[in-house]
Design an enzyme around this catalytic site. Structure first.
Site, PDB file in Angstrom:
ATOM      1  N   ARG A 139     -11.673   0.640 -11.069  1.00 34.38           N
ATOM      2  CA  ARG A 139     -12.795  -0.335 -11.768  1.00 34.38           C
ATOM      3  C   ARG A 139     -12.953  -0.423 -13.355  1.00 34.38           C
ATOM      4  O   ARG A 139     -12.920   0.641 -13.950  1.00 34.38           O
ATOM      5  CB  ARG A 139     -14.064   0.139 -10.884  1.00 34.38           C
ATOM      6  CG  ARG A 139     -14.188  -0.155  -9.510  1.00 34.38           C
ATOM      7  CD  ARG A 139     -15.288   0.530  -8.846  1.00 34.38           C
ATOM      8  NE  ARG A 139     -15.414   0.126  -7.442  1.00 34.38           N
ATOM      9  CZ  ARG A 139     -14.656   0.642  -6.433  1.00 34.38           C
ATOM     10  NH1 ARG A 139     -13.854   1.804  -6.740  1.00 34.38           N
ATOM     11  NH2 ARG A 139     -14.665   0.363  -5.210  1.00 34.38           N
TER      12      ARG A 139
ATOM     13  N   HIS B   1      -9.337  -3.472 -10.080  1.00 33.02           N
ATOM     14  CA  HIS B   1      -7.762  -3.542  -9.786  1.00 33.02           C
ATOM     15  C   HIS B   1      -7.087  -4.768 -10.416  1.00 33.02           C
ATOM     16  O   HIS B   1      -6.057  -5.665  -9.923  1.00 33.02           O
ATOM     17  CB  HIS B   1      -7.353  -3.594  -8.312  1.00 33.02           C
ATOM     18  CG  HIS B   1      -7.731  -2.087  -7.838  1.00 33.02           C
ATOM     19  ND1 HIS B   1      -7.446  -1.110  -8.241  1.00 33.02           N
ATOM     20  CD2 HIS B   1      -7.987  -1.712  -6.578  1.00 33.02           C
ATOM     21  CE1 HIS B   1      -7.821   0.073  -7.397  1.00 33.02           C
ATOM     22  NE2 HIS B   1      -7.892  -0.667  -6.305  1.00 33.02           N
TER      23      HIS B   1
ATOM     24  N   HIS C 118      -0.310   1.709  -4.742  1.00 32.51           N
ATOM     25  CA  HIS C 118      -1.293   1.929  -3.997  1.00 32.51           C
ATOM     26  C   HIS C 118      -0.988   1.958  -2.669  1.00 32.51           C
ATOM     27  O   HIS C 118      -1.502   1.386  -1.466  1.00 32.51           O
ATOM     28  CB  HIS C 118      -2.175   0.592  -4.006  1.00 32.51           C
ATOM     29  CG  HIS C 118      -3.839   0.970  -3.837  1.00 32.51           C
ATOM     30  ND1 HIS C 118      -4.038   1.072  -2.467  1.00 32.51           N
ATOM     31  CD2 HIS C 118      -4.775   1.025  -4.406  1.00 32.51           C
ATOM     32  CE1 HIS C 118      -5.481   1.231  -2.519  1.00 32.51           C
ATOM     33  NE2 HIS C 118      -5.766   1.481  -3.793  1.00 32.51           N
ATOM     34  N   SER C 119      -0.051   2.576  -2.131  1.00 31.14           N
ATOM     35  CA  SER C 119       0.441   3.124  -0.860  1.00 31.14           C
ATOM     36  C   SER C 119      -0.402   4.124  -0.237  1.00 31.14           C
ATOM     37  O   SER C 119      -0.819   4.844  -0.784  1.00 31.14           O
ATOM     38  CB  SER C 119       2.258   3.639  -0.910  1.00 31.14           C
ATOM     39  OG  SER C 119       3.098   2.652  -1.248  1.00 31.14           O
ATOM     40  N   TYR C 120      -0.552   3.662   1.034  1.00 32.78           N
ATOM     41  CA  TYR C 120      -1.239   4.444   2.097  1.00 32.78           C
ATOM     42  C   TYR C 120      -0.374   5.200   2.996  1.00 32.78           C
ATOM     43  O   TYR C 120       0.543   4.715   3.668  1.00 32.78           O
ATOM     44  CB  TYR C 120      -2.302   3.642   3.017  1.00 32.78           C
ATOM     45  CG  TYR C 120      -3.349   2.754   2.206  1.00 32.78           C
ATOM     46  CD1 TYR C 120      -4.652   3.389   2.418  1.00 32.78           C
ATOM     47  CD2 TYR C 120      -3.268   1.728   1.641  1.00 32.78           C
ATOM     48  CE1 TYR C 120      -5.703   2.667   1.792  1.00 32.78           C
ATOM     49  CE2 TYR C 120      -4.334   1.021   1.046  1.00 32.78           C
ATOM     50  CZ  TYR C 120      -5.441   1.633   1.215  1.00 32.78           C
ATOM     51  OH  TYR C 120      -6.738   0.875   0.728  1.00 32.78           O
TER      52      TYR C 120
ATOM     53  N   ASP D 132     -12.563   9.753  -3.091  1.00 28.05           N
ATOM     54  CA  ASP D 132     -12.228   8.582  -3.524  1.00 28.05           C
ATOM     55  C   ASP D 132     -12.449   8.708  -5.213  1.00 28.05           C
ATOM     56  O   ASP D 132     -13.055   7.821  -6.079  1.00 28.05           O
ATOM     57  CB  ASP D 132     -13.072   7.234  -3.269  1.00 28.05           C
ATOM     58  CG  ASP D 132     -12.409   5.983  -3.782  1.00 28.05           C
ATOM     59  OD1 ASP D 132     -11.344   6.043  -4.347  1.00 28.05           O
ATOM     60  OD2 ASP D 132     -13.157   4.875  -3.585  1.00 28.05           O
TER      61      ASP D 132
ATOM     62  N   GLU E  46      -3.013   7.625  -6.381  1.00 28.84           N
ATOM     63  CA  GLU E  46      -2.948   6.698  -6.992  1.00 28.84           C
ATOM     64  C   GLU E  46      -2.905   7.402  -8.409  1.00 28.84           C
ATOM     65  O   GLU E  46      -3.520   7.547  -9.082  1.00 28.84           O
ATOM     66  CB  GLU E  46      -4.067   5.446  -6.879  1.00 28.84           C
ATOM     67  CG  GLU E  46      -4.377   5.158  -5.622  1.00 28.84           C
ATOM     68  CD  GLU E  46      -5.624   4.398  -5.581  1.00 28.84           C
ATOM     69  OE1 GLU E  46      -6.043   3.609  -6.594  1.00 28.84           O
ATOM     70  OE2 GLU E  46      -6.490   4.868  -4.672  1.00 28.84           O
TER      71      GLU E  46
END
Length: 298
Positions: free
Chosen positions: A43, A68, A143-145, A216, A277
């Site tokens: 952000r 983003h 931004h892979s999970y 986060d 990230e």
């Protein structure tokens, strides 16, 4: 990154990342599954920033803030792709010209992102290169999970993370850094000896509760060399090592994935995957004591 197959302790190969099967789903992709995110990850407070005496206006696409890279940032763009075959590796070179003024950012930015598979080392190497003709902001990430249980058999609450980070950034109600840099000692933010994800989800620490019960948060590294993180899932026996030359990592445990999207027949739900990230500190343009994300012209 749509799929990564990895073997468990019985040598059974299963997918360990979240992803879609169609281009149309990635065009929507509200959770940024697997994407390169930019020009600026995370952000930016409000809808503007200054470089020198110049003011640049951005789109608000996260309540009162910009996130983003905007509505059509790097994550929602078709890049050019070239496959480069080597003796010991294979590379896909992605290139994209982000035009001056795109999403409000200054400068024609020539971006190149290389995904290289080092065959003998079970390693995926991602390198980012950018050159701009004006001073601008650049802070990209992947931004892979990840979910090491394999094929989403379990959530990530039983995963354990180890990382040598002594500091994290405190967040406000809009998930933006307040500017306070907080030591991790004696808190559930201390991962230096390893900690299960469940610890943060069950925590009553105000920062864990604030972001939806979990993490986060940007964690800072203090070394100038390669910074390493180790993610493990004991039941499968899988482990993931993430190394970065960046100064920070935003650790997101999927607290707010919701129950709104279908992915490969599976309903996205909280804690189905987690993100590491790697990047510079978020919103650094508004915090002069953070490491800067300004990329100078040329």
């Amino acid at each position: 990154i749509t799929k990564v197959l990895a073997s468990d302790r019985t040598e059974q190969y299963e997918n360990v990342v979240l992803g879609y099967d169609t281009l149309e789903e990635y065009d929507h992709n509200p959770k940024y599954l697997g994407a390169v995110v930019g020009r600026v990850a995370g952000r930016i407070s409000g809808d503007s920033f200054c470089i020198g005496e110049d003011i640049y206006n951005l789109q608000k696409n996260d309540k009162n803030n910009h996130i983003h890279g905007g509505l059509n940032g790097f994550s929602h763009t078709i890049w050019n792709a070239t496959v480069l075959e080597g003796d010991q590796d294979t590379t896909i070179e992605f290139t994209y010209l982000s035009a001056d003024g795109e999403e409000g950012y200054p400068g024609n930015l020539e971006m190149k992102v290389n995904y290289t598979i080092l065959h003998e080392e079970d390693t995926l190497l991602i390198t980012y290169t950018g050159i701009s003709d004006k001073d601008t902001l650049v802070n990209v990430t992947n931004h892979s999970y990840f979910n090491l249980s394999g094929n989403l058999k379990r959530d990530v609450l039983g995963h354990a993370l180890t990382m040598d980070s002594p500091l994290y950034l405190e967040l406000n109600e809009e998930f933006l850094p307040t500017g306070n840099i907080v030591p991790v000692e004696n808190s559930v933010f201390d991962f230096r000896e390893g900690r299960k994800i469940m610890d943060g989800v069950a925590s009553v620490h105000p920062q864990n509760v604030l972001v939806g019960n979990g993490y986060d948060h940007p964690f800072l590294f203090t070394e100038n060399e390669l910074n390493a993180m180790l993610l493990t899932e004991s039941e499968s026996g899988r482990k993931l090592v993430v190394e970065t030359t960046e100064s920070a990592v935003v650790f997101y445990t999927g607290n707010n994935m919701g129950n709104t999207e279908i992915m490969r027949g599976e309903e996205l739900r909280d804690y189905l995957g987690l993100c590491l990230e790697t990047q510079g500190p978020p919103d650094s343009i508004h915090h002069p004591h953070f490491l800067s994300s300004i990329l100078r012209a040329g």
